[in-house]
Scaffold this active site. Structure first.
Site, PDB file in Angstrom:
ATOM      1  N   LYS A 181      25.152  38.710   6.129  1.00 22.27           N
ATOM      2  CA  LYS A 181      24.795  39.212   7.459  1.00 22.27           C
ATOM      3  C   LYS A 181      23.358  38.840   7.800  1.00 22.27           C
ATOM      4  O   LYS A 181      23.054  38.448   8.925  1.00 22.27           O
ATOM      5  CB  LYS A 181      24.982  40.732   7.518  1.00 22.27           C
ATOM      6  CG  LYS A 181      26.416  41.195   7.402  1.00 22.27           C
ATOM      7  CD  LYS A 181      26.582  42.678   7.604  1.00 22.27           C
ATOM      8  CE  LYS A 181      25.957  43.488   6.492  1.00 22.27           C
ATOM      9  NZ  LYS A 181      26.639  43.327   5.188  1.00 22.27           N
ATOM     10  N   CYS A 221      25.504  60.179   8.216  1.00 28.30           N
ATOM     11  CA  CYS A 221      25.450  59.290   7.045  1.00 28.30           C
ATOM     12  C   CYS A 221      24.477  59.703   5.956  1.00 28.30           C
ATOM     13  O   CYS A 221      24.707  59.359   4.799  1.00 28.30           O
ATOM     14  CB  CYS A 221      25.176  57.847   7.473  1.00 28.30           C
ATOM     15  SG  CYS A 221      23.584  57.567   8.264  1.00 28.30           S
ATOM     16  N   MET A 222      23.369  60.393   6.250  1.00 27.49           N
ATOM     17  CA  MET A 222      22.438  60.702   5.159  1.00 27.49           C
ATOM     18  C   MET A 222      21.862  62.100   5.216  1.00 27.49           C
ATOM     19  O   MET A 222      20.932  62.431   4.479  1.00 27.49           O
ATOM     20  CB  MET A 222      21.316  59.654   5.069  1.00 27.49           C
ATOM     21  CG  MET A 222      20.688  59.259   6.382  1.00 27.49           C
ATOM     22  SD  MET A 222      19.101  59.982   6.809  1.00 27.49           S
ATOM     23  CE  MET A 222      19.509  61.550   7.515  1.00 27.49           C
ATOM     24  N   MET A 258      27.155  56.796   0.887  1.00 24.12           N
ATOM     25  CA  MET A 258      28.047  57.637   1.687  1.00 24.12           C
ATOM     26  C   MET A 258      29.026  58.460   0.859  1.00 24.12           C
ATOM     27  O   MET A 258      29.452  59.537   1.282  1.00 24.12           O
ATOM     28  CB  MET A 258      28.834  56.788   2.686  1.00 24.12           C
ATOM     29  CG  MET A 258      27.980  56.073   3.718  1.00 24.12           C
ATOM     30  SD  MET A 258      26.894  57.166   4.644  1.00 24.12           S
ATOM     31  CE  MET A 258      25.345  56.927   3.784  1.00 24.12           C
ATOM     32  N   GLY A 271      22.126  53.469   5.066  1.00 23.71           N
ATOM     33  CA  GLY A 271      22.891  52.401   5.681  1.00 23.71           C
ATOM     34  C   GLY A 271      22.268  51.830   6.931  1.00 23.71           C
ATOM     35  O   GLY A 271      22.705  50.786   7.421  1.00 23.71           O
ATOM     36  N   GLN A 272      21.244  52.488   7.487  1.00 27.02           N
ATOM     37  CA  GLN A 272      20.625  52.023   8.727  1.00 27.02           C
ATOM     38  C   GLN A 272      19.167  51.637   8.484  1.00 27.02           C
ATOM     39  O   GLN A 272      18.515  52.183   7.583  1.00 27.02           O
ATOM     40  CB  GLN A 272      20.708  53.111   9.795  1.00 27.02           C
ATOM     41  CG  GLN A 272      22.141  53.450  10.175  1.00 27.02           C
ATOM     42  CD  GLN A 272      22.200  54.424  11.335  1.00 27.02           C
ATOM     43  OE1 GLN A 272      22.194  54.038  12.494  1.00 27.02           O
ATOM     44  NE2 GLN A 272      22.248  55.709  11.018  1.00 27.02           N
TER      45      GLN A 272
END
Length: 805
Positions: free
Chosen positions: A88, A172-173, A348, A385-386
């Site tokens: 990516k 998510c966190m 996650m 994840g971000q």
């Protein structure tokens, strides 16, 4: 494996190949390997930026020619990735150039979206807020830059006195946050990525870094090729590419991680193989209160801890987790060995969990109890994840209950400090926490007449129409509610813009200035390199422009106690710069102004940041960053340890200086195992787990518009165990219906693919907006973090041919 993948792609017919998303695919850019000197043409210039995708925080070099990004390369000067990028990352430049970029504001009139001018859009938003400021909510994300999140935070909590602001990072966190707070009294990992270079054993707890954090995974696993003897233990509910590289794969039942961590601590205690000296000097034992549990819990004696933990024998843990008793003993033996160094990683799997706070606290407890803490290679570490879930959400505090720098809206002292730093009148900040994400959308999708008290919702930098759990209840029910108004700032059409009443075209990545904060506390900076298309504009500018329009309309909260606009910026002559007018927004560096203002908040919790200009020079700095006698700025790799952390008290080897027990000690928690809230039964006999894939990031809004990535993985699918498929007469690539008590999704089956679930389990990635698996997921959430559990709900599988007949 690759042959199976090709067969799956063919047999699934790849219905997405003609979809609107693929038709908007961008032209791919050249992939350039990292080099000491980058190729240059007559007009190519190269500048640094962090990657736009996950929380690893890889740095890239961005090549620009004639006002367009023409190439991207890994940045060899960056410590995080040392020139390497994932698939990516090598294509990140292409995300700017999808053919369906949003380029002008669009307002829904008579059911149709029609173009309007920016001034009309900003005025409309301000008027709706002015009419009922308490019924307005702001939903952002861990993709907000630090200045964007700080501006949104100041606008809402300081200006409007409204705490209804929350980020998608709640999904998510949030449980990682509450786990750190419960254990150390302060958020974020103590270690850093160097732990992956120095550990002897890496344990992955329900995550798949081989695909989700491939640069970090390669940093560890590539050590084998250099002759290092390293052990990888993968604890998971399904086999993945991480499992394929593992020394040991331990397949657990859903929620089994709670029992496993308790079982390890039981054996350490029972065998007297825990680190007595470390525990006696630096730890307390903690348990949940009987009546109303809190993050503080209640202190218990070591004797009481021993009594409670004694029930979790290897045999009972095997019964609860599915992991054989001898493997629980193996894990305990590893933690009992203080001659090796152990790092735990999770993401996650532990966070999206109705016992998320508990399992986070328990894994920290395993490391503390065994003494595998505070030295390079010994670390319990959560990954994000971000790109700025840490820097913007956790540090700036864009959560419904938080204020910048680790402060809380419910704390009078913290409110007073924030009001003073913002130069606001006393009592400007509301003491009542706002709605967390699930509650916010419940209230927005409920008719006002039925008690739904959020009427206007502004969404920036995220796609809740695809990511919320139980989409039918939390998002789709907005349809038909005439008194509800959804504003969406976006780059491309998404599942969220489908129901938007007003769409605002946004600048993306290097089309604006920015700062991120990654998973190892590293704050990163970049400058705008190219212009956004059409009328697309910065999210931060939108927030400031709305605030100034409210200021013009007479909203008292938009002025400080001296009567100045709360986002006022002066030039060198002391004159106001009208940054709310986009043509003047870049007359000054607004990011620098906001960051320097925010930096004053960071010292209370020892999250000290350096001046903005230091980040311009660096490939990121890990906080706390402290000025040295010679005027230089020193980052901190390892917190709470005297050899590296400048805030450890003199004479102490370790110092948990924000301890919730106010004695410099960390907390070792006991939490009783509890089953998941929904379990398979006769009617819905399968477990459903959701997640991501290597090629796509989150909802695919950006990556599905990158042609090479979309060709590599053009559609979502359902992983199914071969024996389950044979029993149901389901063939490779056949379309089936996944159905829960909340909704359905139609997907092709992939048998023996990258992931191999056990019998009775199916897995579906959520990147494909044409196959919304979150119609099926459950909104049940952790009681402390309010984070939903996307990993465990009950579904049934039905052949599409049978449904159609």
């Amino acid at each position: 494996m690759e042959t199976q993948r090709r067969n799956f792609l063919k047999s699934a017919a790849m219905a997405a190949a003609g979809s609107m998303v693929v038709s908007g695919a961008s032209r791919s850019l050249p992939v350039i390997a990292a080099a000491d000197s980058l190729p240059t043409g007559d007009n190519v210039t190269w500048n640094k930026a962090p990657c736009r995708f996950c929380g690893t925080g890889c740095h890239v070099q961005v090549g620009v020619e004639d006002g367009r990004v023409v190439a991207v390369a890994g940045d060899k000067a960056a410590d995080v990735n040392k020139g390497l990028l994932c698939v990516k990352g090598y294509h990140v430049g292409s995300i700017l150039y999808g053919k369906d970029r949003l380029t002008q504001p669009l307002l829904r009139k008579d059911g149709e979206l029609v173009p309007i001018e920016w001034d009309e859009a900003i005025t409309l938003i301000a008027q709706r807020i002015m009419h009922a400021p308490e019924r307005f909510a702001f939903y952002g994300s861990g993709q907000w830059t630090i200045p964007e999140g700080y501006a949104a935070q100041k606008f809402m909590k300081g200006g409007l006195g409204n705490n209804h602001i929350d980020p998608n990072a709640r999904l998510c966190m949030a449980s990682a946050v509450t786990g750190f707070l419960a254990t150390y009294g302060v958020d974020e990992p103590a270690g850093c990525y160097q732990d992956l270079d120095e550990c002897d054993v890496l344990i992955t707890w329900g995550n798949n870094p081989a695909e989700m954090h491939p640069i970090l995974f390669s940093r560890f696993i590539d050590r084998r090729s250099r002759g290092d003897k390293v052990t990888l233990i993968d604890i998971s509910t399904r086999r993945t590419r991480t499992s394929d590289a593992a020394t040991e794969y331990l397949e657990m039942k859903p929620h089994g991680d709670v029992a496993i961590s308790l079982g390890i601590m039981h054996l350490l205690i029972a065998s007297e193989n825990y680190d007595k000296a470390f525990v006696e000097k630096h730890c307390n034992f903690r348990g949940a209160e009987a009546d109303t549990p809190t993050l503080h819990g209640e202190q218990i004696s070591e004797e009481e801890f021993r009594k409670r933990i004694a029930a979790y024998t290897p045999e009972r843990v095997e019964e609860l987790s599915g992991v054989p008793a001898d493997k629980i003993r193996m894990l305990a033996d590893l933690f009992a060995n203080r001659n090796i160094r152990i790092t735990s990683l999770w993401c996650m799997g532990m966070n999206q969990h109705t016992m998320g706070t508990a399992i986070n606290s328990l894994v920290h407890g395993v490391h503390l109890l065994s003494g595998h803490f505070g030295r390079p290679g010994n670390a319990p570490t959560s990954l994000t994840g971000q790109p700025s879930a840490c820097g913007t959400v956790r540090e700036v505090g864009t959560l419904a209950h938080a204020l910048p720098g680790g402060r809380l809206v419910a704390n009078p002292e913290h409110r007073q400090q924030s009001e003073e730093l913002w130069n606001l009148k006393s009592d400007s900040i509301n003491a009542v926490p706002g709605y967390h994400t699930v509650k916010m959308f419940e209230q927005f999708t409920k008719a006002s007449a039925d008690g739904g008290d959020i009427d206007t919702l502004f969404v920036q930098v995220t796609n809740p129409g695809q990511t919320l759990p139980n989409l039918n209840a939390l998002f789709n029910d907005k349809q038909g509610l005439e008194d509800k108004f959804l504003i969406v700032s976006e780059v491309y059409p998404t599942a969220t813009t489908r129901l938007a009443d007003l769409i605002l075209p946004a600048a993306l990545w290097v089309e604006k200035n920015g700062m991120f904060g990654n998973s190892e506390r590293r704050t990163q900076q970049w400058f705008k390199m190219v212009d956004p298309p059409g009328q697309a504009r910065d999210d931060c500018w939108m927030t400031i422009a709305i605030a100034h329009k409210l200021f013009e309309l007479g909203h008292e909260g938009m002025q400080d106690k001296d009567g100045e606009f709360i986002f006022a910026v002066k030039d060198e002559a002391g004159k106001d710069v009208p940054i709310w007018e986009f043509e003047h927004y870049y007359d000054v560096n607004v990011d620098k102004h906001l960051f320097e203002e925010y930096r004053r908040f960071t010292t209370m919790k020892h999250k000290n940041l350096a001046p903005y200009d230091e980040y311009v020079k660096a490939r990121g700095l890990r906080w706390p960053v402290v000025e040295q006698p010679d005027g230089s700025w020193r980052e901190t790799r390892f917190r709470f340890a005297a050899f590296d952390d400048p805030f450890v008290a003199e004479g102490q080897e370790f110092d948990f200086y924000h301890s919730s027990s106010n004695d410099g000690r960390a907390q070792i928690w006991f939490h009783e195992y509890a089953p998941p809230p929904e379990m398979p039964d006769e009617q819905y006999p399968f477990w459903l787990c959701t997640g991501r894939v290597l090629e796509h990031w989150h909802t695919g809004t950006m990556t599905r518009r990158v042609a090479p990535l979309n060709r590599a993985m053009p559609t979502a699918y359902v992983e199914m165990n071969r024996d389950d498929a044979q029993a149901a007469n389901i063939r490779q690539g056949e379309k089936i219906i996944i159905e829960s008590r909340r909704g359905t999704a139609e997907l092709p089956v992939w048998i023996d693919g990258r992931g191999r679930p056990p019998r009775g389990t199916v897995f579906v990635p959520f990147f494909d907006e044409t196959k919304l698996i979150n119609h099926c997921t459950l909104e049940a959430h952790d009681p402390f973090s309010k984070q939903p559990d996307y990993k465990k709900c009950a579904v049934r599988v039905r052949k599409l041919s049978e449904v159609q007949s």
